[in-house]
Design an enzyme around this catalytic site. Structure first.
Site, short mmCIF file in Angstrom:
data_model
loop_
_atom_site.label_atom_id
_atom_site.label_comp_id
_atom_site.label_asym_id
_atom_site.label_seq_id
_atom_site.Cartn_x
_atom_site.Cartn_y
_atom_site.Cartn_z
CG ASN A 183 -118.48 23.69 13.76
OD1 ASN A 183 -117.31 23.97 13.47
ND2 ASN A 183 -119.05 24.06 14.90
CD1 TRP A 184 -115.87 19.83 9.10
CD2 TRP A 184 -113.89 20.12 8.10
NE1 TRP A 184 -115.99 19.41 7.80
CE2 TRP A 184 -114.79 19.57 7.16
CE3 TRP A 184 -112.58 20.39 7.70
CZ2 TRP A 184 -114.42 19.30 5.84
CZ3 TRP A 184 -112.21 20.12 6.38
CH2 TRP A 184 -113.12 19.57 5.47
CE LYS A 185 -118.49 21.33 17.25
NZ LYS A 185 -119.16 20.87 18.47
CG HIS A 202 -120.49 26.55 18.19
ND1 HIS A 202 -120.20 25.87 19.37
CD2 HIS A 202 -121.00 25.63 17.34
CE1 HIS A 202 -120.52 24.60 19.20
NE2 HIS A 202 -121.00 24.42 17.99
CD GLU A 209 -118.01 23.50 20.71
OE1 GLU A 209 -117.32 23.86 19.74
OE2 GLU A 209 -118.66 22.43 20.74
CD GLU A 236 -124.88 23.75 16.95
OE1 GLU A 236 -124.67 22.88 16.11
OE2 GLU A 236 -123.97 24.33 17.56
N GLY A 241 -122.17 16.95 21.11
CA GLY A 241 -121.08 16.03 21.42
C GLY A 241 -121.40 15.03 22.51
CB SER A 267 -125.88 14.05 19.10
OG SER A 267 -124.99 14.36 20.16
#
Ligand code: 13P
Length: 254
Positions: A12-14, A98, A100, A170, A176, A216
């Site tokens: 996932n390159w976000k 997600h 986020e 997750e 992160g 992570s």
């Protein structure tokens, strides 16, 4: 590694990578991962790089994913992207819900459930994310939160669609932060999620669904996490932004 379900490892390159940077990374991955057949490999660039990355990984073993999708097919939804637009670039997977997006865009389980159905109706595969926050874990609410998210976010799917859905566990406190769930914590959560799926659908469906771990994941911890019986892959953030580390995660998982 002998697994009941084929591992699926997605990057996932976000909100990272210009087109030029994305092409660099894609070229590196295509070269390094050319001979890997044991793992389903997915990269999820930002929308702006989908077109070019799609061309760059043509004829490779790397599949393309998007990071979000509209629940609607077409129309007056400024800033949104529809399934048919993703399909133009041979997108196969769509990350949904997600943490986020749950946090910053207030995405609800009900919205994620409608999006998951839209993804299936377009013959794409959703990667539906769930996970508890640190406060929820410390309050002993992990199972309740996961159960609510699984039941809510997957509520619109039938059995056939569920089997073709990937769930990503997750834990928000591991994203992160460099804090990975311990193998025991990850296995416990994954087994619990599978039990909830068995209750919602049936045992056969639950046994087939792939559940990724995210938070992570690094080359150093990938092997141990991927060897857990109910962990069927990884959703990788930071370590997916460099060809070397994403490649090592995959190679260490074989
Ligand atoms: P990190 O691997 O950077 O912790 O991110 C995980 C994640 O959110 C993947 O979707």
């Amino acid at each position: 590694m002998n697994k009941e379900r084929k591992l699926i490892i997605a990057g996932n390159w976000k909100m990272n990578k210009t087109v030029a940077e994305a092409l660099d990374l894609a070229a590196g991955l295509k070269l390094e991962l050319a001979n890997v057949k044991e793992v389903d490999i997915v990269v999820c660039p930002p929308y702006t790089a989908l077109s070019e990355v799609s061309k760059a990984i043509l004829d490779s073993n790397i599949r393309l994913g998007a990071q979000n999708m509209s629940e609607h097919n077409v129309g007056a939804y400024t800033g949104e992207i529809a399934a048919v637009m993703l399909k133009e670039f041979s997108v196969r997977y769509v990350i949904l819900g997600h943490s986020e997006r749950r946090q910053y865009q207030q995405e609800s389980d009900a919205l994620i459930a409608r999006k998951a159905l839209a993804v299936h109706r377009a013959a794409l595969k959703p990667i539906v994310c769930i996970g508890e926050t640190l406060a929820e874990r410390e309050a002993g609410q992990t199972e309740q939160v996961l159960s609510t998210q699984v039941r809510g976010s997957l509520a619109e799917l039938d059995k056939e669609q569920m089997v073709e859905t990937v769930v990503a566990y997750e834990p928000v406190w591991a994203i992160g932060t460099g804090k990975t769930a311990s193998p025991a914590q990850a296995q416990e959560a994954h087994a619990f999620i599978r039990r909830v799926l068995a209750g919602m659908f049936d045992e056969t469906v639950a046994r087939k669904v792939r559940i990724q771990y995210g938070g992570s994941v690094k080359p150093a911890n990938a092997r141990e996490l991927m060897s857990l019986p109910d962990v069927d892959g990884a959703l990788v953030g930071g370590a997916a932004l460099e060809a070397r580390s994403f490649t090592d995660i995959i190679k260490n998982s074989i």
